[in-house]
Every structure is written in C-alpha cells, then in structure tokens.
Scaffold this active site. Sequence first.
Site, short mmCIF file in Angstrom:
data_model
loop_
_atom_site.label_atom_id
_atom_site.label_comp_id
_atom_site.label_asym_id
_atom_site.label_seq_id
_atom_site.Cartn_x
_atom_site.Cartn_y
_atom_site.Cartn_z
N ASP A 29 0.86 -1.20 0.00
CA ASP A 29 0.00 0.00 0.00
C ASP A 29 0.89 1.24 0.00
OD1 ASP A 29 -2.03 -1.78 0.44
OD2 ASP A 29 -2.38 -1.22 2.55
N LYS A 65 -1.10 -23.11 -1.68
CA LYS A 65 -0.31 -22.30 -2.60
C LYS A 65 0.57 -21.29 -1.86
CE LYS A 65 -1.58 -24.06 -6.46
NZ LYS A 65 -0.54 -24.84 -7.17
N GLN A 109 5.34 -15.80 -1.12
CA GLN A 109 6.66 -15.49 -1.66
C GLN A 109 6.71 -14.05 -2.19
OE1 GLN A 109 8.10 -18.37 -4.57
NE2 GLN A 109 6.86 -19.97 -3.63
N GLY A 143 -25.13 4.47 19.18
CA GLY A 143 -25.16 4.91 17.79
C GLY A 143 -25.37 6.40 17.71
N CYS A 147 -25.96 3.36 25.93
CA CYS A 147 -25.80 4.73 25.43
C CYS A 147 -27.04 5.17 24.64
CB CYS A 147 -24.51 4.84 24.63
SG CYS A 147 -23.87 6.52 24.64
N MET A 164 -29.96 3.32 25.82
CA MET A 164 -30.57 3.82 27.04
C MET A 164 -31.44 5.04 26.73
SD MET A 164 -29.01 5.83 30.31
CE MET A 164 -29.70 7.46 30.10
N GLU A 171 -31.18 15.26 19.78
CA GLU A 171 -30.37 14.77 18.65
C GLU A 171 -31.24 14.53 17.42
OE1 GLU A 171 -28.21 11.13 19.45
OE2 GLU A 171 -27.07 11.30 17.58
N ARG A 207 -22.80 12.77 23.42
CA ARG A 207 -23.03 14.20 23.63
C ARG A 207 -24.25 14.45 24.48
NH1 ARG A 207 -21.50 14.11 18.32
NH2 ARG A 207 -19.48 15.13 18.03
N HIS A 255 -20.50 2.73 28.10
CA HIS A 255 -20.26 1.52 27.30
C HIS A 255 -19.47 0.48 28.11
CE1 HIS A 255 -21.39 3.21 23.31
NE2 HIS A 255 -21.06 4.35 23.91
N GLU A 285 -19.08 -2.47 27.51
CA GLU A 285 -18.44 -3.47 26.64
C GLU A 285 -16.97 -3.16 26.38
OE1 GLU A 285 -20.67 -1.25 25.70
OE2 GLU A 285 -20.40 -0.57 23.63
N1 GLN Z 1 -25.88 9.75 19.85
C1 GLN Z 1 -25.98 9.71 21.27
C2 GLN Z 1 -25.21 10.83 21.94
O1 GLN Z 1 -24.39 11.45 21.30
C3 GLN Z 1 -25.49 8.36 21.79
C4 GLN Z 1 -24.06 8.09 21.50
C5 GLN Z 1 -23.68 6.65 21.66
O2 GLN Z 1 -24.54 5.78 21.66
N2 GLN Z 1 -22.40 6.35 21.77
O3 GLN Z 1 -25.41 11.10 23.09
#
Ligand code: GLN
Length: 543
Positions: free
Chosen positions: A148, A188, A193, A354, A381, A384, A405, A473, A518, A520
């Site tokens: 690349d 292969k 190589q 999201g 997030c 919720m 939002e 946010r 989060h 996770e």
């Molecule tokens: N969009 C939402 C906010 O900005 C949630 C962000 C998220 O889920 N990470 O608060």
Amino acid sequence: MKTKFIFITGGVLSSLGKGLAAASIGALLKARGLKVTIQKLDPYINVDPGTMNPFQHGEVYVTDDGAETDLDLGHYERYLDQPMGQINNFTSGRIYYSVITKERRGDYLGGTVQVIPHITDEIKEAIKSVAQNQEDVAIIEIGGTVGDIEGLPFLEAIRQLRRDLGKENVLYIHLTLVPYMKAAGELKTKPTQHSVKELRSIGIQADIILCRSEVDLDQDIKSKIALFCNVDPDAVFTAKDVKSIYEVPMTFYEEGLDQKIAIMLKLPAKNPNLHKWENILYRLHHPGSTVNIAIVGKYVDLRESYKSLHEALIHGGLENELEVNLRYVNSDKINGSNLRENLDGLEGILVPGGFGSRGIEGKILSIRYARINNVPFLGICLGMQCAVIEYARNVLEISNANSQEFDPDTEHPVIYLMKEWFDFRSNILQKRCEQSNKGGTMRLGAYPCVVRPDSKAGQAYKTDQVMERHRHRYEFNKKYAPDFEEKGMIFSGLSPDESLVEIVELKDHPWFLGCQFHPEFKSNPMHAPPLFREFIKAAGQAV
Ligand code: GLN
C-alpha cells in the site's frame, strides 16, 4: 532489560487477523511473565478514528483516557487484560499533523520538511513512546497490507529502527495467506513469496512468517516457504482458521511461536502459564445451554461495528456457562407489522449505541416489545436514551417526547444536549472535555458512576462506585426525573454530584436496564462486565 520490539506486518490481503495475531502473541509473552504492550499504526490520513464511519471502518474503540481508537485496541485490552490509551494508536494523519504543526511553529528552522527523515523520525518517536514504562516487549502492528502506498513511511521507519536499536532488539513477523486450492488439493505459497519479496524490496527481511491457512501447513510446505522467503526452517508457522478467536493464543503456543520469538529475541526462557487460556477454552467448549440475543442496531451489515459488544456478550455467556447465539436485527427495517417475527423466540434484546436518527423508531418499537413482554433488555448509550424516550411516550404519555439529537426543537427533550449542562455544573467535567480537544461537545473516556445498592445495577456491580467509559453528547434531562420515578423508572446510577443520570432501570420487569456508558469496552473473557453478566444471566433464566 531494554525493550524489544516486534513489528507485525501483513501481506497478500487485508482482514487476515493481524490485530488478533498481535494480541495473541502479546498474551503468550505476558503469560511468560514479561511486561508487554501493543501499539497499532494506522496508515490512513484521518487524524483519529473518532470521526470515521462505522459502516466503513467498524467500531470506534474508546479507552479510559478518552482516546477514540481503532478496534484492534479492543483485542489488545481483552487479550492482555491491561488498559490501552492514546499512546497505543497512531494514524498517518496524526503523524503528519504533528510534523506540520512543528513546521508552522518554525521548529525545522526553514529546512525542507520531507517524508524521510521528518515523517519517519516522528513515527520512530511514536513507536518508542509506547515503551516508556520499561516494557520488556512492545508489539507494533502496522495496519494495511505491504505494498500500500500509504503504509510506506511506516515500513521505512521500522526498517530504520532495526539499525537504530540493534538487531537483537527487533523482530519482524509477516502475516500472509496460504490459500488452499480445492480443485488442485494443494496449498499455494506463491502469494506469500511475493509478499515477502515486496517487503524485502523496501529493506525489511521478515524473521518469522505466520501463514493464515484453512489447514495445517505440513513440514514440506513450511520448508518451501522458508527457503523462498529466506527465513529459518523453523520460523514458518501456521495461523490456522479457528472457530473462536480465543483459540488463537493456544494454537500459536502449540505451534511453538512464542518459543521461537523468545529464542530469536533472547527473552528469558520461561514456560508460559496458560492456565487462564485453558480455562477460557474449557468454558467456551462446555456451555450448559444456549441463549438467543438480538442486537437491534443500524450497523448490522458490518459486524465489526459492534465488535466489543459482540465479545462482551460472549463473555457474559462464559460467566454463566451459556452459549450466546446472536441475531443482528436491522433497526432501520423494523416496523409494527414485522416486529414480532424479528424478535420472537429471543431471550434477550440489546439496543447498542449509535449516532443519528436513522433506525430510531425501530429501536423504540423493539424496546417497547421487550418492556411489555418481560424480555430481558440492555440498552447501551443511545439504547438507554431510546429506552427513556420509549418510556416517556408510552408510559408517561408524553407522545412527542424526544432527544434533541433527533429533533432539536422538540417540546419535550427528555434527552438533551450536554453542552447546556456545562453552564450549571461543576467545572471538573468541563475541564476534562476541553482537555480532550473536542470542544467540550463529547463526553469521552472513563467517568465515575455511583450505583444504588438496592437495584439491579447494584446487584451486578456489588460496589457503590464504578468507572465506566463514555462516548456521547446527549444526556438524560433531569427535569423529567420525578415524572419517570413516579411511573416506576429507577435511576440506579448517577454521577457523583448527582447531576447526570448514568443508569436507568425498571422496577416491575425481570431485567430491564439502560446505561449511558459503554461497559463493553472493559470486557475480557475472564471477566464480563457486570451488567452484561447479569443481562445474560437473566436471559438464561428466561430459556
Ligand atoms: N448519539 C448519542 C449521543 O451522542 C449516543 C451516543 C452513543 O450511543 N455512543 O449522546
């Protein structure tokens, strides 16, 4: 001991699992008692991955220090069980940005600023900076594929580093693909190589070749690759396809990869303690039963967008002796008439984080479904925030409740822009946001949350204060809190000054919880995040 550097490059094609290979090698070296760190160098020009589209790039992984990084850092944290940060991820954009800033400031005294030596020197500094804590080994993964254009300065920098740091302190591992041609019944070696040759043309001679393959490479094939690629006959290893990513460290160990690395870098010869990995594999292969969980989100076509979430759910299963079967449901396609067919027969529903309004109504419908049908629910997030909107609309009967939002002029902003909060709040948070360079708009990184002991969150965490990672946010609008509480919603997690709602849950539901952070991002196969562990446990009870 001086830090030894292992550089991992990739050849032939992308998606061979360089990140997992780096993480697995790191895990094996750590299991030998060595102090290890890992860094990812991304060749793209974006200054950080924070603004990149999850549809294209996959998940943005957030660290404790609030860095928005490449998802490979998630693998590093999960495999090494140690926190990563801003220092563990550099992009070309960040390197160039820094050089250009220096040039504007006059640091180069009018000299001609060039890729070599200015960019390459900056890269070398970035690489060396990751090993400031006297790590024994720093593993550096170079993103992209050899050949690349964008990756060239990185490769040039790591070529120079062998000269700078001494041969005995640097090792090059090249990960390639050895395809199996079914028709010919043959493996292969030609692509490997060529890729090694390409690397050599820029002055890097690979020391170890790691061959991703469907089947085990026999000794003849390994010898052939060794001969053509000019490496030791015992320096060619199979990185065989495995069912679970957690099998990779043990497969590498069985191949003798960590042993060879230790010999080549003259690392202390100590057998790794692999008890932890054996334990993970045992639990992975001996689940009691299966739970079916839906992830209702809009990035379902690129699973990488939900990488950490996916892993945290698997980890939740490991802690409960359950196999977690995931169904990805596109929130954009969900409507009143197909809701049941999409969500029927599931033991748990998760609505992930999201940005933006796409798919929101599908998420809200799914949350309502979970709430009225007593299906265990976890909202993360945005998940919720949607749970709050759903409750406001359908239980509090504020039919036009919304998040700013999705509707900046909404009459009932139950979720609203955090920036406004800043004017009223203690300035600690404000300072954090200013420092993170985001103009105070995004809450990023680890923040404390005080947990109510007499709640589901309290039962999960078993402690009254936790640190969890944020990336958002908008916040819950506390003006509405009394109305929600009156109707059975519990605010079981708050910021220490009680100004921000971090966790919401429902009293009269088997398990319904949303968190503004989060969890996770702090998951690993030995320890699922408490909220995931309890969510999967509740789902298991619903089987
Ligand atoms: N969009 C939402 C906010 O900005 C949630 C962000 C998220 O889920 N990470 O608060």
